[in-house]
Design an enzyme around this catalytic site. Sequence first.
Site, mmCIF file in Angstrom:
data_model
loop_
_atom_site.group_PDB
_atom_site.id
_atom_site.type_symbol
_atom_site.label_atom_id
_atom_site.label_comp_id
_atom_site.label_asym_id
_atom_site.label_seq_id
_atom_site.Cartn_x
_atom_site.Cartn_y
_atom_site.Cartn_z
ATOM 1 N N ARG A 28 0.839 -1.283 0.004
ATOM 2 C CA ARG A 28 -0.065 -0.001 0.130
ATOM 3 C C ARG A 28 0.738 1.221 0.010
ATOM 4 O O ARG A 28 1.684 1.365 0.882
ATOM 5 C CB ARG A 28 -0.934 -0.115 1.122
ATOM 6 C CG ARG A 28 -1.683 1.307 1.236
ATOM 7 C CD ARG A 28 -2.212 1.490 2.834
ATOM 8 N NE ARG A 28 -3.120 2.612 2.669
ATOM 9 C CZ ARG A 28 -3.191 3.461 3.475
ATOM 10 N NH1 ARG A 28 -2.754 3.227 5.194
ATOM 11 N NH2 ARG A 28 -3.974 4.462 3.717
ATOM 12 N N HIS A 65 -8.462 6.639 -0.212
ATOM 13 C CA HIS A 65 -9.281 5.608 0.142
ATOM 14 C C HIS A 65 -9.826 4.683 -1.237
ATOM 15 O O HIS A 65 -10.720 4.257 -1.557
ATOM 16 C CB HIS A 65 -10.733 5.826 0.742
ATOM 17 C CG HIS A 65 -10.593 6.196 2.268
ATOM 18 N ND1 HIS A 65 -11.308 7.255 2.562
ATOM 19 C CD2 HIS A 65 -9.815 5.836 2.937
ATOM 20 C CE1 HIS A 65 -11.030 7.313 3.935
ATOM 21 N NE2 HIS A 65 -10.117 6.487 4.299
ATOM 22 N N LEU A 72 -17.075 5.333 5.295
ATOM 23 C CA LEU A 72 -17.334 6.108 6.538
ATOM 24 C C LEU A 72 -16.469 5.353 7.500
ATOM 25 O O LEU A 72 -17.162 4.302 8.336
ATOM 26 C CB LEU A 72 -18.683 6.420 6.855
ATOM 27 C CG LEU A 72 -19.618 7.047 5.685
ATOM 28 C CD1 LEU A 72 -20.949 7.058 6.208
ATOM 29 C CD2 LEU A 72 -19.408 8.372 5.229
ATOM 30 N N GLY A 73 -15.206 5.518 7.694
ATOM 31 C CA GLY A 73 -14.610 4.846 8.842
ATOM 32 C C GLY A 73 -14.027 5.982 9.570
ATOM 33 O O GLY A 73 -14.438 7.154 9.735
ATOM 34 N N ARG A 76 -10.750 14.676 12.275
ATOM 35 C CA ARG A 76 -10.452 15.622 11.113
ATOM 36 C C ARG A 76 -11.725 16.592 10.821
ATOM 37 O O ARG A 76 -12.836 15.850 10.895
ATOM 38 C CB ARG A 76 -9.971 15.200 9.886
ATOM 39 C CG ARG A 76 -8.608 14.518 10.009
ATOM 40 C CD ARG A 76 -8.227 13.764 8.523
ATOM 41 N NE ARG A 76 -7.623 12.367 8.950
ATOM 42 C CZ ARG A 76 -7.753 11.503 8.017
ATOM 43 N NH1 ARG A 76 -8.265 11.404 6.871
ATOM 44 N NH2 ARG A 76 -7.132 10.124 8.380
ATOM 45 N N ASP A 80 -14.911 8.211 18.466
ATOM 46 C CA ASP A 80 -15.483 6.927 18.266
ATOM 47 C C ASP A 80 -16.993 6.948 17.854
ATOM 48 O O ASP A 80 -17.487 7.237 18.920
ATOM 49 C CB ASP A 80 -15.242 5.828 19.432
ATOM 50 C CG ASP A 80 -15.483 4.633 18.897
ATOM 51 O OD1 ASP A 80 -16.496 4.194 18.416
ATOM 52 O OD2 ASP A 80 -14.455 3.578 18.888
ATOM 53 N N MET A 81 -17.505 6.509 16.783
ATOM 54 C CA MET A 81 -19.034 6.892 16.667
ATOM 55 C C MET A 81 -19.730 6.010 17.373
ATOM 56 O O MET A 81 -20.825 6.794 17.528
ATOM 57 C CB MET A 81 -18.958 6.438 15.039
ATOM 58 C CG MET A 81 -20.453 6.607 14.591
ATOM 59 S SD MET A 81 -21.329 8.253 14.913
ATOM 60 C CE MET A 81 -20.764 9.230 13.385
ATOM 61 N N ARG A 82 -19.364 4.896 18.083
ATOM 62 C CA ARG A 82 -20.048 4.030 18.991
ATOM 63 C C ARG A 82 -20.506 5.073 19.996
ATOM 64 O O ARG A 82 -21.528 4.795 20.661
ATOM 65 C CB ARG A 82 -19.419 2.889 19.218
ATOM 66 C CG ARG A 82 -19.442 1.614 18.114
ATOM 67 C CD ARG A 82 -18.603 0.776 18.590
ATOM 68 N NE ARG A 82 -17.320 1.176 18.260
ATOM 69 C CZ ARG A 82 -16.256 0.210 18.036
ATOM 70 N NH1 ARG A 82 -16.310 -1.045 17.778
ATOM 71 N NH2 ARG A 82 -14.772 0.794 17.833
ATOM 72 N N GLY A 107 -15.900 1.202 8.792
ATOM 73 C CA GLY A 107 -16.691 1.047 10.096
ATOM 74 C C GLY A 107 -17.975 1.521 10.346
ATOM 75 O O GLY A 107 -18.881 0.860 10.936
ATOM 76 N N GLU A 159 -20.944 0.498 7.508
ATOM 77 C CA GLU A 159 -21.358 -0.804 7.482
ATOM 78 C C GLU A 159 -22.017 -1.129 8.892
ATOM 79 O O GLU A 159 -23.058 -2.160 8.781
ATOM 80 C CB GLU A 159 -20.008 -1.804 7.621
ATOM 81 C CG GLU A 159 -19.232 -1.988 6.309
ATOM 82 C CD GLU A 159 -18.161 -2.715 6.275
ATOM 83 O OE1 GLU A 159 -17.905 -3.955 7.095
ATOM 84 O OE2 GLU A 159 -17.011 -2.311 5.480
#
Length: 404
Positions: A94, A183, A212-213, A244, A285-287, A333, A336
């Site tokens: 990568r 990405h 969307l991570g 960001r 963290d979105m959670r 993340g 999904e």
Amino acid sequence: MKILVVNCGSSSIKYKLFDVTQRKVLASGLAERIGEPDSILTHKHMTVGEEKKQVEKNRFADHLEGLQRIVDLLLDPENGTVSSRSEISAVGHRVVHGGDTFHQPTLIDDQVIADIEACIPLAPLHNPANLMGIQVARKLFPNALQVAVFDTAFHQTLPVEAHLYAIPFELHQKYKIRRYGFHGTSHAFVSEEVAVHLKRPLTELNLITLHLGNGASMAAVAGGRCIDTTMGLTPLAGLVMGTRSGDIDPSVLLFLAKHENLSAEDLDDLLNKRSGLQGLCGVNDMREVIAKAEAGDQQAETAMAVFSYRIKQYIGAYTASLGRVDALVFTAGIGENAPLVRERACQGLEGLGIEIDRQKNRQRAEGIMEVSTVGSRVKVLVVPTNEELRIAQETLRAAEKKTG
Ligand code: AMP
């Protein structure tokens, strides 16, 4: 055909060994804290359908020592992953920034290394680490083909009106300042997965892909070619992300430089590490953002609103760019796993032919899910991404081209 995929950071090596023809992961792992006294290597390998994990504390003075140990583990007769180094016919790397030089995966030789070095000013943190991985892998696998797969390459098809910034043209020429996008392996991978799922040629499909991570970007993909994307010269532009800011009025920088007496480094740190969800509500963290919002935290609720609204705006913008949209494709993340974000990003877009089925959207399933209503003109799909598999597939393609 066994292909090793390597993703090197400044003090880490992430790797996956694939049997690429069978889309199977044979081994994977991560070496961290390279160069420090307490490096850690986590290695996983498959034995008769079962995953085995081992964690080693070691001291890797440099990436060469780290990769050497990884190779030893792959060759360990007890693991049975490979019986000799020559079984690994290619190594896929990568590489974050290919500038406007690299439009596709490329077989690595000395000239290619020099060209990747020339892109260092565009990605001063990432490209040197990626190059280190390439140098080390060339030493340890002298007979394998080495292939560079670039995050930026998929977006090289952006037309001039989408990639040029309206600043003095000579600055674009002097520094190659333009929109590059990132990405790319993920946007390309999910686009191809959608074509297979819908049983339609990719060349006939117009897609909006949403990666969307923790880092987040969107792309408008017309017939398999990317025509616009949200990230820019760097991965700071576009959507709101974990830490960001995404798009802001450029004058905010000038204002802060003046009133807070901030240097270029301070501003870089502010916008990349202390903004986004983190800046808006204190967690990245979105959670956690969702949990806080559901518990009544107003700042978290506002962060969710800003995050989702930015996505919605870009869905509108890319609908205009594409003219006709066949599917919205959510991945990574958050894409999904967060039905709430998908729902809020698509709220009120019935006029664009986008209708989410709330019940389907809240179900969990393996693989690709369709979460739009039967009558929705635009399909809304959830597609698991797999950037490493894509790098392995691209490496195989480049190797096959070389061997005819
Ligand atoms: P990635 O960079 O693709 O690994 O994605 C990381 C992001 O996905 C983080 O913001 C996580 O909070 C988010 N994420 C992972 N699982 C979930 C979940 N079940 N619900 C909401 N967000 C999630």
